[in-house]
Design an enzyme around this catalytic site. Structure first.
Site, PDB file in Angstrom:
ATOM      1  N   ILE A  84       0.849  -1.196   0.000  1.00  0.00           N
ATOM      2  CA  ILE A  84       0.000   0.000   0.000  1.00  0.00           C
ATOM      3  C   ILE A  84       0.881   1.240   0.000  1.00  0.00           C
ATOM      4  O   ILE A  84       1.723   1.414   0.893  1.00  0.00           O
ATOM      5  CB  ILE A  84      -0.913   0.033   1.257  1.00  0.00           C
ATOM      6  CG1 ILE A  84      -1.679  -1.280   1.403  1.00  0.00           C
ATOM      7  CG2 ILE A  84      -1.877   1.207   1.185  1.00  0.00           C
ATOM      8  CD1 ILE A  84      -2.491  -1.379   2.699  1.00  0.00           C
ATOM      9  N   THR A  85       0.693   2.124  -0.973  1.00  0.00           N
ATOM     10  CA  THR A  85       1.452   3.374  -0.965  1.00  0.00           C
ATOM     11  C   THR A  85       0.731   4.381  -0.065  1.00  0.00           C
ATOM     12  O   THR A  85      -0.498   4.399   0.018  1.00  0.00           O
ATOM     13  CB  THR A  85       1.611   3.953  -2.384  1.00  0.00           C
ATOM     14  OG1 THR A  85       0.324   4.336  -2.894  1.00  0.00           O
ATOM     15  CG2 THR A  85       2.237   2.936  -3.337  1.00  0.00           C
ATOM     16  N   GLY A  86       1.507   5.206   0.639  1.00  0.00           N
ATOM     17  CA  GLY A  86       0.919   6.203   1.537  1.00  0.00           C
ATOM     18  C   GLY A  86       0.135   5.563   2.666  1.00  0.00           C
ATOM     19  O   GLY A  86      -0.947   6.024   3.028  1.00  0.00           O
ATOM     20  N   ALA A  87       0.706   4.491   3.257  1.00  0.00           N
ATOM     21  CA  ALA A  87      -0.043   3.717   4.255  1.00  0.00           C
ATOM     22  C   ALA A  87       0.090   4.267   5.667  1.00  0.00           C
ATOM     23  O   ALA A  87      -0.448   3.683   6.604  1.00  0.00           O
ATOM     24  CB  ALA A  87       0.405   2.256   4.220  1.00  0.00           C
ATOM     25  N   ASN A  88       0.791   5.395   5.830  1.00  0.00           N
ATOM     26  CA  ASN A  88       0.975   5.914   7.193  1.00  0.00           C
ATOM     27  C   ASN A  88      -0.137   6.853   7.638  1.00  0.00           C
ATOM     28  O   ASN A  88      -0.160   7.285   8.782  1.00  0.00           O
ATOM     29  CB  ASN A  88       2.325   6.644   7.287  1.00  0.00           C
ATOM     30  CG  ASN A  88       2.394   7.836   6.349  1.00  0.00           C
ATOM     31  OD1 ASN A  88       2.464   7.650   5.141  1.00  0.00           O
ATOM     32  ND2 ASN A  88       2.359   9.041   6.889  1.00  0.00           N
ATOM     33  N   SER A  89      -1.064   7.193   6.728  1.00  0.00           N
ATOM     34  CA  SER A  89      -2.045   8.231   7.048  1.00  0.00           C
ATOM     35  C   SER A  89      -3.381   7.935   6.367  1.00  0.00           C
ATOM     36  O   SER A  89      -3.425   7.233   5.359  1.00  0.00           O
ATOM     37  CB  SER A  89      -1.467   9.564   6.547  1.00  0.00           C
ATOM     38  OG  SER A  89      -2.437  10.584   6.588  1.00  0.00           O
ATOM     39  N   GLY A  90      -4.451   8.459   6.956  1.00  0.00           N
ATOM     40  CA  GLY A  90      -5.764   8.476   6.296  1.00  0.00           C
ATOM     41  C   GLY A  90      -6.246   7.131   5.786  1.00  0.00           C
ATOM     42  O   GLY A  90      -6.273   6.132   6.519  1.00  0.00           O
ATOM     43  N   GLY A 129       5.802  -7.793 -13.280  1.00  0.00           N
ATOM     44  CA  GLY A 129       6.312  -9.162 -13.422  1.00  0.00           C
ATOM     45  C   GLY A 129       5.997  -9.987 -12.173  1.00  0.00           C
ATOM     46  O   GLY A 129       5.511 -11.123 -12.267  1.00  0.00           O
ATOM     47  N   TYR A 185      -5.089  18.652  -9.805  1.00  0.00           N
ATOM     48  CA  TYR A 185      -5.515  17.506  -9.001  1.00  0.00           C
ATOM     49  C   TYR A 185      -6.490  16.654  -9.820  1.00  0.00           C
ATOM     50  O   TYR A 185      -6.331  15.439  -9.941  1.00  0.00           O
ATOM     51  CB  TYR A 185      -6.179  17.959  -7.702  1.00  0.00           C
ATOM     52  CG  TYR A 185      -6.642  16.797  -6.842  1.00  0.00           C
ATOM     53  CD1 TYR A 185      -5.726  15.996  -6.170  1.00  0.00           C
ATOM     54  CD2 TYR A 185      -8.003  16.478  -6.729  1.00  0.00           C
ATOM     55  CE1 TYR A 185      -6.141  14.914  -5.391  1.00  0.00           C
ATOM     56  CE2 TYR A 185      -8.427  15.403  -5.956  1.00  0.00           C
ATOM     57  CZ  TYR A 185      -7.498  14.625  -5.289  1.00  0.00           C
ATOM     58  OH  TYR A 185      -7.922  13.550  -4.524  1.00  0.00           O
TER      59      TYR A 185
HETATM   60  N1  LIG Z   1      -9.834  12.289   1.764  1.00  0.00           N
HETATM   61  C1  LIG Z   1     -10.698  12.396   0.791  1.00  0.00           C
HETATM   62  O1  LIG Z   1     -11.790  12.969   0.973  1.00  0.00           O
HETATM   63  C2  LIG Z   1     -10.403  11.829  -0.570  1.00  0.00           C
HETATM   64  C3  LIG Z   1     -11.374  11.983  -1.580  1.00  0.00           C
HETATM   65  C4  LIG Z   1     -11.117  11.463  -2.844  1.00  0.00           C
HETATM   66  C5  LIG Z   1      -9.911  10.808  -3.082  1.00  0.00           C
HETATM   67  N2  LIG Z   1      -8.972  10.683  -2.093  1.00  0.00           N
HETATM   68  C6  LIG Z   1      -7.706   9.987  -2.419  1.00  0.00           C
HETATM   69  O2  LIG Z   1      -7.374   9.098  -1.379  1.00  0.00           O
HETATM   70  C7  LIG Z   1      -5.974   8.846  -1.390  1.00  0.00           C
HETATM   71  C8  LIG Z   1      -5.447   8.855   0.043  1.00  0.00           C
HETATM   72  O3  LIG Z   1      -5.542  10.151   0.590  1.00  0.00           O
HETATM   73  P1  LIG Z   1      -5.973  10.475   2.098  1.00  0.00           P
HETATM   74  O4  LIG Z   1      -7.270  11.182   2.013  1.00  0.00           O
HETATM   75  O5  LIG Z   1      -5.832   9.286   2.927  1.00  0.00           O
HETATM   76  O6  LIG Z   1      -4.885  11.610   2.473  1.00  0.00           O
HETATM   77  P2  LIG Z   1      -3.660  11.637   3.475  1.00  0.00           P
HETATM   78  O7  LIG Z   1      -4.100  11.342   4.860  1.00  0.00           O
HETATM   79  O8  LIG Z   1      -2.979  12.929   3.202  1.00  0.00           O
HETATM   80  O9  LIG Z   1      -2.731  10.449   2.971  1.00  0.00           O
HETATM   81  C9  LIG Z   1      -1.997  10.563   1.774  1.00  0.00           C
HETATM   82  C10 LIG Z   1      -0.794   9.651   1.826  1.00  0.00           C
HETATM   83  O10 LIG Z   1      -0.024   9.841   0.626  1.00  0.00           O
HETATM   84  C11 LIG Z   1       1.324  10.021   0.991  1.00  0.00           C
HETATM   85  N3  LIG Z   1       2.127  10.766   0.023  1.00  0.00           N
HETATM   86  C12 LIG Z   1       1.991  12.052  -0.374  1.00  0.00           C
HETATM   87  N4  LIG Z   1       2.987  12.385  -1.215  1.00  0.00           N
HETATM   88  C13 LIG Z   1       3.783  11.284  -1.335  1.00  0.00           C
HETATM   89  C14 LIG Z   1       4.983  10.999  -2.029  1.00  0.00           C
HETATM   90  N5  LIG Z   1       5.624  11.919  -2.768  1.00  0.00           N
HETATM   91  N6  LIG Z   1       5.512   9.755  -1.929  1.00  0.00           N
HETATM   92  C15 LIG Z   1       4.919   8.819  -1.171  1.00  0.00           C
HETATM   93  N7  LIG Z   1       3.797   9.037  -0.474  1.00  0.00           N
HETATM   94  C16 LIG Z   1       3.236  10.254  -0.556  1.00  0.00           C
HETATM   95  C17 LIG Z   1       1.256  10.758   2.333  1.00  0.00           C
HETATM   96  O11 LIG Z   1       2.498  10.689   3.005  1.00  0.00           O
HETATM   97  P3  LIG Z   1       2.888  11.732   4.183  1.00  0.00           P
HETATM   98  O12 LIG Z   1       2.031  11.397   5.355  1.00  0.00           O
HETATM   99  O13 LIG Z   1       4.326  11.475   4.405  1.00  0.00           O
HETATM  100  O14 LIG Z   1       2.603  13.102   3.635  1.00  0.00           O
HETATM  101  C18 LIG Z   1       0.140   9.976   2.997  1.00  0.00           C
HETATM  102  O15 LIG Z   1       0.644   8.782   3.522  1.00  0.00           O
HETATM  103  C19 LIG Z   1      -5.366   9.898  -2.305  1.00  0.00           C
HETATM  104  O16 LIG Z   1      -5.007   9.293  -3.526  1.00  0.00           O
HETATM  105  C20 LIG Z   1      -6.499  10.893  -2.525  1.00  0.00           C
HETATM  106  O17 LIG Z   1      -6.414  11.511  -3.789  1.00  0.00           O
HETATM  107  C21 LIG Z   1      -9.196  11.171  -0.842  1.00  0.00           C
END
Ligand SMILES: NC(=O)c1ccc[n+]([C@@H]2O[C@H](COP(=O)([O-])OP(=O)(O)OC[C@H]3O[C@@H](n4cnc5c(N)ncnc54)[C@H](OP(=O)(O)O)[C@@H]3O)[C@@H](O)[C@H]2O)c1
Ligand SMILES: *[C@@H]1O[C@H](CO)[C@@H](O)[C@H](O)[C@H]1NC(C)=O
Ligand SMILES: *[C@@H]1O[C@H](CO)[C@@H](O)[C@H](O)[C@H]1NC(C)=O
Length: 336
Positions: free
Chosen positions: A48-54, A177, A217
């Site tokens: 999972i990418t970005g698995a530390n948040s949200g 692969g 975006y």
């Molecule tokens: N929240 C909403 O309402 C919503 C609505 C529609 C779609 N989404 C989509 O849901 C997905 C997850 O977002 P979220 O809402 O959970 O937001 P979030 O809490 O900000 O989590 C985003 C994650 O992406 C990571 N990230 C950002 N830039 C990165 C980079 N250069 N390399 C690696 N990781 C990176 C962040 O890392 P850091 O913590 O280190 O910054 C964080 O782990 C996104 O693709 C977003 O477009 C969200």
């Protein structure tokens, strides 16, 4: 005077009650189907990418609970280790002594560094995964950045297009692969309904002529869908599926670049508390597409709330999808 004040107070109270009622009997709460199924993902490896948040963090927690080995691809090791530690503690507390990492009940968490704003980082991350992991059952392209000021990635790409689309494009291609040799396997892509306001303007993909953060975006999220559809076409007959989802509006850290005036903040918090999903509610469709037997063999589809949804014609345009694929290959340097 006094009458209007009382009326205003009553209206405010009524409004707050209505919001609270919406929060607790709203449809989003019923979508949580937890419990049971533990072991459904046993023996499977999920990245999972970005698995530390949200959403990523909530997805990791649930797949871990279902028994998966979860690799967290995160750009900041400290933040990621902190989140991993919390997730391990939550699992232990929830499961009691018979669950936990040593019992074979819950799965395993692994943290690896991945900065999607750097092709060099994506490459070295994939090299490590390919060396260390004998299999990869599910890849979840979840990380994202939302409406940041104009910035460029290490390789000179506009940040939102670079992270949300191009970084994941290279990542997926380098891991294909391993996904194929682990088939049946799945790729899950997280997009947003805001894709509707985007367009793939091939003449200025790095937004050097003009930068509109909302447009960029939306463009990156449209690219996520076009990528999914083109990849599904290319993966026909391989038993590797790829689907894309929108999570709805979710309370996460995604809005970090949006500045809300201090005075409006309490109102915003109230509204988001009432109308936005919690991360676990928002993560349901990611979890569903990653693990449910119901979607075995399903590919190239768009989902919301664990159901297939329709796309606008611009997200189904095969010629734009094909051209975006070709251009992306050149941009990330994997043209064969
Ligand atoms: N929240 C909403 O309402 C919503 C609505 C529609 C779609 N989404 C989509 O849901 C997905 C997850 O977002 P979220 O809402 O959970 O937001 P979030 O809490 O900000 O989590 C985003 C994650 O992406 C990571 N990230 C950002 N830039 C990165 C980079 N250069 N390399 C690696 N990781 C990176 C962040 O890392 P850091 O913590 O280190 O910054 C964080 O782990 C996104 O693709 C977003 O477009 C969200
Ligand atoms: C920026 O893009 C959004 C979405 O595409 C659009 O609605 C808005 O009008 C644009 N803003 C400007 C200043 O062009
Ligand atoms: C895909 O799965 C089916 C059913 O399990 C199997 O018969 C087929 O050989 C698989 N194809 C590939 C390319 O792995």
């Amino acid at each position: 005077m006094a009458v209007t004040a009382v009326a205003a107070l009553l209206a405010a109270l009524g409004g707050a009650l209505w919001l609270a009622a919406r929060r607790f009997v709203g449809p989003s709460v019923q979508r949580l189907h937890r419990g049971g199924d533990s072991g459904l993902m046993h023996g499977k490896t999920v990245l999972i990418t970005g698995a530390n948040s949200g959403l990523g963090r909530a997805t990791a927690a649930e797949l871990l609970r279902l028994g998966a080995r979860v690799i967290m691809g995160c750009r900041d090791r400290t933040r990621a280790e902190e989140a991993a530690g919390q997730l391990r503690r939550e699992i232990c507390q929830a499961g009691g002594p018979e669950l936990g990492p040593d019992s074979g009940g819950a799965g395993e968490l692994v943290v690896k560094e991945l900065d999607l704003a750097s092709l060099r980082s994506v490459r070295s991350f994939c090299q490590e995964v390919l060396q260390e992991e004998p299999r990869l059952d599910v890849l979840i392209n979840n990380a994202g950045i939302f409406q940041c000021p104009y910035m460029k990635t290490e390789d000179g790409f506009e940040m939102q297009f670079g992270v949300n689309h191009l970084g994941h494009f290279l990542l997926t291609n380098l891991l294909l692969g391993l996904l194929k040799s682990s088939a049946p396997s799945r790729i899950v892509v997280v997009t947003s309904k805001l894709y509707k306001y985007g367009d793939i303007n091939f003449e200025d993909l790095n937004s050097e002529q003009n930068y509109n953060k909302s447009f960029c975006y939306s463009r990156s999220k449209l690219a996520n869908i076009l990528f999914t559809r083109e990849l599904a076409r290319r993966l026909e007959g391989t038993n590797v599926t790829v689907n894309v989802l929108h999570p709805g509006m979710v309370r996460t850290n995604l809005g970090r670049h949006i500045h809300i005036p201090l005075l409006v903040k309490p109102l915003f918090n109230l509204v988001s508390w009432a109308f936005f999903k919690s991360p676990l509610e928002g993560a349901q469709t990611s979890i569903y597409l990653a693990s449910s037997p119901e979607v075995e063999g399903v590919s190239g589809k768009y989902f919301g709330d664990c159901k297939e949804e329709e796309l606008l014609p611009k997200a189904m345009d095969e010629s734009v999808a094909g051209k975006l694929w070709d251009v992306s290959e050149v941009m990330v340097g994997i043209l064969k």
